[in-house]
Scaffold this motif. Structure first.
Motif, mmCIF file in Angstrom:
data_model
loop_
_atom_site.group_PDB
_atom_site.id
_atom_site.type_symbol
_atom_site.label_atom_id
_atom_site.label_comp_id
_atom_site.label_asym_id
_atom_site.label_seq_id
_atom_site.Cartn_x
_atom_site.Cartn_y
_atom_site.Cartn_z
ATOM 1 N N VAL A 128 0.796 -1.409 -0.114
ATOM 2 C CA VAL A 128 0.472 -0.189 -0.038
ATOM 3 C C VAL A 128 0.959 1.270 0.277
ATOM 4 O O VAL A 128 2.003 1.423 0.860
ATOM 5 C CB VAL A 128 -0.925 0.157 1.264
ATOM 6 C CG1 VAL A 128 -1.081 1.117 1.190
ATOM 7 C CG2 VAL A 128 -2.062 -1.012 1.630
ATOM 8 N N ARG A 129 0.436 2.348 -0.399
ATOM 9 C CA ARG A 129 1.160 3.453 -0.431
ATOM 10 C C ARG A 129 1.264 4.038 0.348
ATOM 11 O O ARG A 129 0.257 4.402 1.048
ATOM 12 C CB ARG A 129 0.516 4.874 -2.165
ATOM 13 C CG ARG A 129 1.565 5.287 -2.433
ATOM 14 C CD ARG A 129 1.078 6.010 -3.757
ATOM 15 N NE ARG A 129 1.815 7.356 -3.760
ATOM 16 C CZ ARG A 129 2.111 8.408 -5.006
ATOM 17 N NH1 ARG A 129 1.789 8.133 -5.734
ATOM 18 N NH2 ARG A 129 2.889 9.382 -5.096
ATOM 19 N N MET A 130 1.926 4.795 0.932
ATOM 20 C CA MET A 130 2.588 5.494 2.429
ATOM 21 C C MET A 130 2.250 7.089 1.875
ATOM 22 O O MET A 130 2.396 7.399 0.902
ATOM 23 C CB MET A 130 3.785 5.624 2.731
ATOM 24 C CG MET A 130 3.737 3.553 3.180
ATOM 25 S SD MET A 130 2.931 3.719 4.479
ATOM 26 C CE MET A 130 4.389 4.494 6.250
ATOM 27 N N PRO A 131 1.745 7.765 2.978
ATOM 28 C CA PRO A 131 1.619 8.947 2.776
ATOM 29 C C PRO A 131 2.712 9.676 2.532
ATOM 30 O O PRO A 131 3.381 9.190 2.789
ATOM 31 C CB PRO A 131 1.113 9.580 4.077
ATOM 32 C CG PRO A 131 0.078 8.207 4.470
ATOM 33 C CD PRO A 131 0.652 7.352 4.333
ATOM 34 N N ALA A 132 2.774 10.733 0.833
ATOM 35 C CA ALA A 132 3.982 12.084 1.383
ATOM 36 C C ALA A 132 4.665 12.350 2.745
ATOM 37 O O ALA A 132 3.212 12.429 3.658
ATOM 38 C CB ALA A 132 3.761 12.569 0.328
ATOM 39 N N GLU A 133 5.433 12.090 3.125
ATOM 40 C CA GLU A 133 6.480 13.217 4.216
ATOM 41 C C GLU A 133 5.902 13.877 4.502
ATOM 42 O O GLU A 133 5.496 14.175 5.908
ATOM 43 C CB GLU A 133 7.885 12.573 3.841
ATOM 44 C CG GLU A 133 8.795 11.703 3.558
ATOM 45 C CD GLU A 133 10.139 11.377 3.091
ATOM 46 O OE1 GLU A 133 10.589 13.176 3.429
ATOM 47 O OE2 GLU A 133 10.993 10.721 3.479
ATOM 48 N N ARG A 134 5.578 14.948 3.336
ATOM 49 C CA ARG A 134 5.045 15.935 4.150
ATOM 50 C C ARG A 134 3.632 16.123 4.331
ATOM 51 O O ARG A 134 3.288 16.287 5.921
ATOM 52 C CB ARG A 134 5.038 17.552 2.731
ATOM 53 C CG ARG A 134 4.258 18.996 3.347
ATOM 54 C CD ARG A 134 4.887 19.467 2.026
ATOM 55 N NE ARG A 134 4.248 18.893 0.593
ATOM 56 C CZ ARG A 134 3.240 19.075 0.545
ATOM 57 N NH1 ARG A 134 2.387 19.948 0.921
ATOM 58 N NH2 ARG A 134 2.696 18.126 -0.614
ATOM 59 N N HIS A 135 2.773 15.457 3.936
ATOM 60 C CA HIS A 135 1.089 15.182 4.367
ATOM 61 C C HIS A 135 1.007 14.630 5.505
ATOM 62 O O HIS A 135 0.879 15.029 6.222
ATOM 63 C CB HIS A 135 0.788 14.720 3.402
ATOM 64 C CG HIS A 135 0.259 15.572 1.830
ATOM 65 N ND1 HIS A 135 0.303 14.998 0.982
ATOM 66 C CD2 HIS A 135 0.443 16.442 1.719
ATOM 67 C CE1 HIS A 135 0.350 15.708 -0.468
ATOM 68 N NE2 HIS A 135 0.358 16.491 0.312
ATOM 69 N N LEU A 136 1.943 13.479 5.870
ATOM 70 C CA LEU A 136 1.951 12.608 7.338
ATOM 71 C C LEU A 136 3.098 13.654 8.633
ATOM 72 O O LEU A 136 2.259 13.661 9.252
ATOM 73 C CB LEU A 136 2.942 11.141 7.877
ATOM 74 C CG LEU A 136 2.772 10.678 8.655
ATOM 75 C CD1 LEU A 136 1.406 10.554 8.218
ATOM 76 C CD2 LEU A 136 3.108 9.194 8.290
ATOM 77 N N ALA A 137 3.433 14.428 8.266
ATOM 78 C CA ALA A 137 4.288 15.009 8.896
ATOM 79 C C ALA A 137 2.818 16.880 9.373
ATOM 80 O O ALA A 137 2.817 16.665 10.710
ATOM 81 C CB ALA A 137 5.323 15.972 8.732
ATOM 82 N N GLU A 138 2.058 16.805 9.022
ATOM 83 C CA GLU A 138 1.381 17.929 8.816
ATOM 84 C C GLU A 138 -0.178 16.991 9.488
ATOM 85 O O GLU A 138 -0.419 17.483 10.825
ATOM 86 C CB GLU A 138 0.723 17.977 7.166
ATOM 87 C CG GLU A 138 1.943 19.535 7.073
ATOM 88 C CD GLU A 138 0.974 19.736 5.516
ATOM 89 O OE1 GLU A 138 -0.334 19.515 4.777
ATOM 90 O OE2 GLU A 138 1.687 20.552 4.453
ATOM 91 N N ALA A 139 -0.236 16.320 9.092
ATOM 92 C CA ALA A 139 -1.416 15.542 10.042
ATOM 93 C C ALA A 139 -0.930 15.321 11.597
ATOM 94 O O ALA A 139 -1.417 14.713 12.097
ATOM 95 C CB ALA A 139 -1.416 14.024 9.542
ATOM 96 N N LEU A 140 0.207 14.796 11.593
ATOM 97 C CA LEU A 140 0.863 14.085 12.920
ATOM 98 C C LEU A 140 1.437 15.840 13.817
ATOM 99 O O LEU A 140 1.894 15.034 14.449
ATOM 100 C CB LEU A 140 1.893 13.349 12.625
ATOM 101 C CG LEU A 140 1.632 12.203 12.049
ATOM 102 C CD1 LEU A 140 3.285 10.474 12.190
ATOM 103 C CD2 LEU A 140 0.954 11.608 12.974
ATOM 104 N N GLN A 141 2.204 16.371 13.020
ATOM 105 C CA GLN A 141 1.743 17.942 13.890
ATOM 106 C C GLN A 141 3.194 18.105 13.944
ATOM 107 O O GLN A 141 3.909 18.677 15.014
ATOM 108 C CB GLN A 141 1.430 18.238 15.085
ATOM 109 C CG GLN A 141 -0.655 18.479 14.416
ATOM 110 C CD GLN A 141 -1.384 19.388 15.001
ATOM 111 O OE1 GLN A 141 -1.185 19.337 16.602
ATOM 112 N NE2 GLN A 141 -2.730 19.217 15.030
ATOM 113 N N VAL A 142 4.289 17.068 13.478
ATOM 114 C CA VAL A 142 5.481 17.000 13.522
ATOM 115 C C VAL A 142 6.524 17.511 12.604
ATOM 116 O O VAL A 142 5.925 17.866 11.751
ATOM 117 C CB VAL A 142 5.843 15.405 13.799
ATOM 118 C CG1 VAL A 142 5.024 15.098 14.711
ATOM 119 C CG2 VAL A 142 5.750 14.418 12.765
ATOM 120 N N SER A 143 7.492 17.797 12.637
ATOM 121 C CA SER A 143 8.522 18.380 11.146
ATOM 122 C C SER A 143 8.742 17.094 11.053
ATOM 123 O O SER A 143 8.493 16.088 10.176
ATOM 124 C CB SER A 143 9.984 18.439 11.522
ATOM 125 O OG SER A 143 10.963 17.800 12.302
#
Length: 468
Positions: free
Chosen positions: A35-50
């Protein structure tokens, strides 16, 4: 993805906790493979981390084999290749300073020094030749054949092939008899190197469950029948890691079922001599079938010492010669000196049995007592022989616990090492092949690691160590 991994904001270091969360979700089937993982930038935004935190987590998942990246198309979940992943249990050295509870291998017995000195005196007799004996030294083959004959299975030296350890024996047998696409039945849990050897041949693996209580014979016969198995790899004598012992009626029934399905039985007797208590007498499985159907593996590693790297195969004389031809492209022959040492140790068989029984029983009892004191929630049966406890954890992942224990100075063998992908996450193998005081200290550290839950608080080595 952010909801599935459910990482606490207080986890430190966060990237490792995030990687562990993704790995657990994949192993538990919550996140499918490929399964394709979210783009790093999008997952960082969802988790509120860098974004750097997510990048580090993805990098760690790639190292462990749980993530594959394709140029221009993103990253996809995966299961690691056991032969090459950084989670592979056989890539690291033993010199990391940890208490080594991942390997079930005892130290050399007292008889070793005397046997070695005698073997050195024997070497000049063999020095006139080239030192290559593809089937093994005649002297050692005679000793091994006499050993089987004394156990009730008439054996000629021509039926014995000496190998460089039992792992080499497994590879030689499978390399000779199993082809790409052939079905191989293995126990679950089982010896990890047997799984690797079957995969190396391109075999299709079918598993059958075994517990400390033993084997379900209907499941064993059903697995052989339904998979049309070419070969079944079994450990009926103090099975590694459960410690189960198969009784004679069960051995006869399994052999008869294999005969009905045309399945070869590869029987691993590496632990057969490590009886710690009086148990009902058992007969070698080879006695219940003809020599062409039941192939037996033995080893000097558990009764004597793993550093000797000497094992053997008992089969028909014709198959022994055929396997010797097959192994010629691998290692030609086993070392002469070590074979002479093992031949001398056969003369001290009873002495070593008594020493192993005394020492391993003391270590087993110390480990059991320490576990009941520090970790009473864990479930296990006390085996009557062998060298390991197979433990069912009350909560959590054995892999996560192994990482935490490494931070406290103990290297463990989590359950997934002993099964097919995605299984046995809630189990742990603990050997009792070390001295009692070492085991008591190790259990205290494991308990501290479990209660503190310090996963990732100290950087871990890049690889895990081999198991036996």
């Amino acid at each position: 993805m952010a909801r599935l991994v459910d990482v606490s904001p207080e986890a430190r270091p966060y990237y490792r906790a995030l990687a562990d969360g993704v790995r657990t979700a994949v192993m538990d089937g919550q996140i499918p493979v490929r399964v394709r993982m979210p783009a790093e930038r999008h997952l960082a935004e969802a988790l509120q981390v860098s974004r750097n935190t997510v990048t580090a987590a993805y990098d760690l998942l790639r190292e462990r084999g749980f993530l594959e990246s394709r140029q221009g198309s993103g990253s996809y979940t995966a299961l690691p290749d056991p032969a090459v992943s950084s989670d592979s249990p056989w890539l690291a050295a033993y010199d990391d300073g940890l208490i080594q509870l991942h390997a079930a291998a005892p130290a050399a017995p007292r008889a070793m020094r005397e046997a070695m000195l005698e073997a050195v005196d024997d070497v000049p007799r063999y020095g006139m030749g080239n030192g290559y004996h593809p089937l093994g030294l005649p002297l050692l083959r005679e000793r091994i054949a006499a050993y089987y004959t004394a156990r009730g299975v008439a054996t000629r030296p021509e039926q014995i092939l000496v190998t460089t350890g039992s792992q080499s024996a497994i590879n030689i047998v499978l390399g000779t008899l199993v082809g790409v696409g052939d079905a191989v039945v293995v126990e679950s849990p089982t010896y990890p190197h047997a799984i690797d050897a079957a995969r190396l041949r391109g075999a299709k693996l079918a598993s059958v469950g075994v517990s400390a209580e033993g084997w379900r014979l209907d499941l064993v016969s059903g697995a052989m029948r339904q998979s049309s198995a070419r070969l079944a790899y079994l450990m009926p004598d103090f099975q590694n890691p459960t410690g189960a012992l198969m009784d004679d009626p069960a051995r006869a029934a399994v052999t008869e079922a294999a005969k009905a399905t045309g399945t070869l039985l590869l029987v691993d007797e590496a632990w057969a001599e490590l009886e710690l208590e009086e148990v009902p007498g058992t007969t070698p499985m080879a006695a219940f079938g003809h020599d062409g159907q039941v192939i037996t593996i033995g080893s000097a590693s558990k009764l004597w010492w793993g550093g000797l790297r000497i094992g053997w195969v008992r089969a028909t004389a014709a198959l022994a010669r055929r396997m010797a031809l097959h192994r010629a492209s691998k290692d030609i022959a086993s070392p002469v000196l070590e074979q002479l040492v093992v031949a001398r140790l056969f003369d001290r068989l009873e002495e070593t049995r008594a020493e192993r029984r005394r020492n391993l029983r003391a270590s087993r009892d110390a480990l059991v007592a320490a576990l009941r004191e520090h970790l009473p929630e864990w479930e296990f049966a006390v085996p009557r022989g062998g060298g390991t406890l197979w433990i069912r954890l009350d909560t959590g992942s054995a892999v996560t616990l192994a990482e935490a224990a490494a931070c406290h100075g103990v290297r463990l063998a989590p359950g997934p090492w002993f099964g097919l992908e995605g299984t046995l996450e809630g189990y742990l193998r603990l050997p009792y092949t070390q001295p009692p005081q070492v085991l008591r200290e190790a259990v205290a550290r494991i308990a501290e690691a479990r209660h503190r839950g310090r996963v990732g608080s100290v950087p871990l080595p890049d690889t895990l160590s081999p198991t036996v």
